[in-house]
Design a protein around this motif. Structure first.
Motif, PDB file in Angstrom:
ATOM      1  N   LEU A   1      42.998  33.860  39.860  1.00  0.00           N
ATOM      2  CA  LEU A   1      42.128  34.109  38.711  1.00  0.00           C
ATOM      3  C   LEU A   1      41.836  32.817  37.967  1.00  0.00           C
ATOM      4  O   LEU A   1      40.695  32.572  37.547  1.00  0.00           O
ATOM      5  CB  LEU A   1      42.787  35.121  37.774  1.00  0.00           C
ATOM      6  CG  LEU A   1      41.981  35.526  36.537  1.00  0.00           C
ATOM      7  CD1 LEU A   1      40.659  36.168  36.929  1.00  0.00           C
ATOM      8  CD2 LEU A   1      42.791  36.472  35.661  1.00  0.00           C
TER       9      LEU A   1
ATOM     10  N   TYR B   1      47.675  36.426  42.321  1.00  0.00           N
ATOM     11  CA  TYR B   1      46.622  36.903  41.410  1.00  0.00           C
ATOM     12  C   TYR B   1      46.397  35.911  40.275  1.00  0.00           C
ATOM     13  O   TYR B   1      45.265  35.540  39.977  1.00  0.00           O
ATOM     14  CB  TYR B   1      46.979  38.272  40.846  1.00  0.00           C
ATOM     15  CG  TYR B   1      45.970  38.759  39.836  1.00  0.00           C
ATOM     16  CD1 TYR B   1      44.743  39.275  40.248  1.00  0.00           C
ATOM     17  CD2 TYR B   1      46.228  38.685  38.468  1.00  0.00           C
ATOM     18  CE1 TYR B   1      43.807  39.701  39.325  1.00  0.00           C
ATOM     19  CE2 TYR B   1      45.296  39.116  37.534  1.00  0.00           C
ATOM     20  CZ  TYR B   1      44.084  39.624  37.976  1.00  0.00           C
ATOM     21  OH  TYR B   1      43.142  40.036  37.059  1.00  0.00           O
TER      22      TYR B   1
ATOM     23  N   ALA C   1      35.509  37.059  39.178  1.00  0.00           N
ATOM     24  CA  ALA C   1      36.716  36.238  39.316  1.00  0.00           C
ATOM     25  C   ALA C   1      37.949  37.129  39.453  1.00  0.00           C
ATOM     26  O   ALA C   1      38.835  36.869  40.273  1.00  0.00           O
ATOM     27  CB  ALA C   1      36.851  35.307  38.117  1.00  0.00           C
ATOM     28  N   HIS C   2      38.013  38.182  38.622  1.00  0.00           N
ATOM     29  CA  HIS C   2      39.121  39.137  38.736  1.00  0.00           C
ATOM     30  C   HIS C   2      39.155  39.774  40.115  1.00  0.00           C
ATOM     31  O   HIS C   2      40.227  39.895  40.729  1.00  0.00           O
ATOM     32  CB  HIS C   2      38.998  40.221  37.668  1.00  0.00           C
ATOM     33  CG  HIS C   2      39.633  41.514  38.065  1.00  0.00           C
ATOM     34  ND1 HIS C   2      41.014  41.685  38.144  1.00  0.00           N
ATOM     35  CD2 HIS C   2      39.082  42.697  38.464  1.00  0.00           C
ATOM     36  CE1 HIS C   2      41.277  42.903  38.554  1.00  0.00           C
ATOM     37  NE2 HIS C   2      40.137  43.537  38.762  1.00  0.00           N
TER      38      HIS C   2
ATOM     39  N   CYS D   1      42.849  40.831  30.714  1.00  0.00           N
ATOM     40  CA  CYS D   1      42.638  41.247  32.093  1.00  0.00           C
ATOM     41  C   CYS D   1      43.974  41.453  32.785  1.00  0.00           C
ATOM     42  O   CYS D   1      44.924  40.709  32.559  1.00  0.00           O
ATOM     43  CB  CYS D   1      41.828  40.160  32.809  1.00  0.00           C
ATOM     44  SG  CYS D   1      41.485  40.460  34.538  1.00  0.00           S
TER      45      CYS D   1
ATOM     46  N   ALA E   1      40.509  37.419  42.704  1.00  0.00           N
ATOM     47  CA  ALA E   1      41.956  37.221  42.544  1.00  0.00           C
ATOM     48  C   ALA E   1      42.725  38.449  43.019  1.00  0.00           C
ATOM     49  O   ALA E   1      43.765  38.330  43.673  1.00  0.00           O
ATOM     50  CB  ALA E   1      42.282  36.916  41.085  1.00  0.00           C
ATOM     51  N   ARG E   2      42.219  39.630  42.706  1.00  0.00           N
ATOM     52  CA  ARG E   2      42.862  40.871  43.147  1.00  0.00           C
ATOM     53  C   ARG E   2      42.856  40.965  44.674  1.00  0.00           C
ATOM     54  O   ARG E   2      43.864  41.318  45.294  1.00  0.00           O
ATOM     55  CB  ARG E   2      42.120  42.059  42.547  1.00  0.00           C
ATOM     56  CG  ARG E   2      42.686  43.429  42.924  1.00  0.00           C
ATOM     57  CD  ARG E   2      41.653  44.502  42.678  1.00  0.00           C
ATOM     58  NE  ARG E   2      40.447  44.252  43.461  1.00  0.00           N
ATOM     59  CZ  ARG E   2      39.238  44.725  43.152  1.00  0.00           C
ATOM     60  NH1 ARG E   2      39.073  45.452  42.074  1.00  0.00           N
ATOM     61  NH2 ARG E   2      38.195  44.450  43.919  1.00  0.00           N
TER      62      ARG E   2
ATOM     63  N   ARG F   1      42.149  33.514  29.657  1.00  0.00           N
ATOM     64  CA  ARG F   1      42.726  34.862  29.692  1.00  0.00           C
ATOM     65  C   ARG F   1      43.867  34.882  28.680  1.00  0.00           C
ATOM     66  O   ARG F   1      44.891  34.233  28.859  1.00  0.00           O
ATOM     67  CB  ARG F   1      43.254  35.228  31.079  1.00  0.00           C
ATOM     68  CG  ARG F   1      43.837  36.644  31.092  1.00  0.00           C
ATOM     69  CD  ARG F   1      44.168  37.163  32.471  1.00  0.00           C
ATOM     70  NE  ARG F   1      45.333  36.542  33.064  1.00  0.00           N
ATOM     71  CZ  ARG F   1      46.218  37.194  33.825  1.00  0.00           C
ATOM     72  NH1 ARG F   1      46.066  38.485  34.080  1.00  0.00           N
ATOM     73  NH2 ARG F   1      47.237  36.567  34.361  1.00  0.00           N
TER      74      ARG F   1
ATOM     75  N   SER G   1      39.312  30.886  40.210  1.00  0.00           N
ATOM     76  CA  SER G   1      38.027  31.542  40.451  1.00  0.00           C
ATOM     77  C   SER G   1      37.205  31.724  39.179  1.00  0.00           C
ATOM     78  O   SER G   1      35.975  31.798  39.240  1.00  0.00           O
ATOM     79  CB  SER G   1      38.234  32.890  41.147  1.00  0.00           C
ATOM     80  OG  SER G   1      39.021  33.760  40.357  1.00  0.00           O
ATOM     81  N   GLN G   2      37.837  31.770  38.005  1.00  0.00           N
ATOM     82  CA  GLN G   2      37.053  31.925  36.777  1.00  0.00           C
ATOM     83  C   GLN G   2      36.104  30.747  36.583  1.00  0.00           C
ATOM     84  O   GLN G   2      34.938  30.919  36.201  1.00  0.00           O
ATOM     85  CB  GLN G   2      37.975  32.095  35.555  1.00  0.00           C
ATOM     86  CG  GLN G   2      38.862  30.902  35.265  1.00  0.00           C
ATOM     87  CD  GLN G   2      39.818  31.133  34.105  1.00  0.00           C
ATOM     88  OE1 GLN G   2      39.762  32.152  33.411  1.00  0.00           O
ATOM     89  NE2 GLN G   2      40.703  30.182  33.868  1.00  0.00           N
TER      90      GLN G   2
END
Length: 203
Positions: free
Chosen positions: A55, A51, A32-33, A163, A36-37, A95, A58-59
């Protein structure tokens, strides 16, 4: 203090699924990170909005995809997101920090709203019972409407991680925590570290 993965709390909650879950969940959060990145780099914004939003979305998607084949894993739609339920446990990612700080320092952004109500309704019983002021019925009606979709007998397992875009996933733990009324600070009953995979962007 946190206990090693696969002992006491996690095995008691998930049984034989504790081991596969402890391997799959970190991969999902790291992926997921990475998504997002990559999204942030694709839009070339000077802020981290892409981002952060990426994130957040997508998590849930990565956890849904990664856990779909596990026995007893069921997807549920909450707040326009797919949340996975495994053996009666709602797996909910949070997060809690952008730097490497202990999970015991985790606080919610707000003391009210869906996320806070989810923790209060499906988290563990408070360590110190609230004074009986006849508020029990009021509290039941106070919860966010979307929580009516969840079986009241479901319990909540938080997937709490630190994160940042530059350093990736720094820390990931799972456990159960209570949230007192009007408070943003999570009071952990149990929490165990999950080992992060050696993957680009995970450290």
């Amino acid at each position: 203090m946190a206990q090693p993965v696969g002992t006491s709390w996690s095995q008691g909650v998930f049984g034989e699924l504790a081991a596969p879950l402890s391997k799959v969940i970190p991969k999902c959060i790291v992926r997921a990170h990475e998504r997002a990145r990559d999204g942030h780099q694709g839009v070339h914004t000077q802020t981290l909005e892409a981002y952060g939003h990426g994130l957040h979305a997508s998590q849930y998607e990565e956890l849904a995809a990664g856990l779909a084949e596990l026995p007893g894993a069921t997807p549920m739609r909450l707040q326009a997101r797919t949340v996975m339920v495994v053996t009666g446990q709602v797996l909910y990612p949070i997060r809690y920090a952008k730097r490497d700080v202990p999970v015991t320092a985790a606080r919610l952004r707000r003391a009210v709203g869906f996320r806070a109500d989810l923790i209060r309704r499906h988290g563990p019983e408070p360590m110190q019972a609230e004074l009986d002021l006849g508020l029990e019925e009021l509290q039941e009606h106070d919860y966010h409407n979307d929580l009516n979709q969840l079986d009241p007998n479901f319990s909540l397992v938080l997937l709490a991680y630190a994160c940042s875009m530059d350093r990736g996933v720094l820390r990931l733990e799972w456990g159960d925590a209570e949230l007192r009324r009007g408070d943003r600070h999570l009071l952990w009953h149990h929490h165990e570290a999950l080992e992060l995979p050696d993957a680009p962007g995970s450290a």
